[in-house]
Design a protein around this motif. Structure first.
Motif, PDB file in Angstrom:
ATOM      1  N   GLN A  52       0.835  -1.198   0.000  1.00  0.00           N
ATOM      2  CA  GLN A  52       0.000   0.000   0.000  1.00  0.00           C
ATOM      3  C   GLN A  52       0.874   1.254   0.000  1.00  0.00           C
ATOM      4  N   VAL A  53       0.542   2.201  -0.868  1.00  0.00           N
ATOM      5  CA  VAL A  53       1.203   3.511  -0.893  1.00  0.00           C
ATOM      6  C   VAL A  53       0.121   4.542  -0.574  1.00  0.00           C
ATOM      7  N   PRO A  54      -0.037   4.890   0.720  1.00  0.00           N
ATOM      8  CA  PRO A  54      -1.116   5.787   1.125  1.00  0.00           C
ATOM      9  C   PRO A  54      -0.842   7.265   0.850  1.00  0.00           C
ATOM     10  N   HIS A  55       0.424   7.599   0.638  1.00  0.00           N
ATOM     11  CA  HIS A  55       0.841   8.996   0.447  1.00  0.00           C
ATOM     12  C   HIS A  55       2.186   8.968  -0.268  1.00  0.00           C
ATOM     13  N   PRO A  56       2.500   9.963  -1.093  1.00  0.00           N
ATOM     14  CA  PRO A  56       3.773   9.932  -1.828  1.00  0.00           C
ATOM     15  C   PRO A  56       5.003   9.928  -0.921  1.00  0.00           C
TER      16      PRO A  56
END
Length: 74
Positions: free
Chosen positions: A29-33
């Motif tokens: 998961q990449v929730p924010h850069p």
């Protein structure tokens, strides 16, 4: 998967979270850069785990899919 596709997702404005999938069925998961970074050569994707001080390093050539959730309707 191409490095250009990942770069465009990381630079998107507004940013939308996404999930990277690998052949063995793992999902990252990449929730924010701020939680992801491409290596200098663009071969590796570093994904930090928000709940710990650990990271996963993924070879871009092994990414089979990137899932971007549909935007919520207002």
């Amino acid at each position: 998967m191409t490095v250009e596709k990942i770069r465009s997702l990381l630079r998107a404005t507004p940013f939308q979270s996404f999930e990277v999938h690998t052949p063995e069925g793992r999902a990252f998961q990449v929730p924010h850069p701020d939680f992801a970074m491409l290596s200098g050569t663009g071969r590796l994707l570093h994904v930090a785990r928000p709940e710990s001080d650990q990271e996963d390093i993924i070879d871009i050539a092994l990414i089979t899919d990137i899932a971007v959730p549909a935007k919520a309707q207002k």
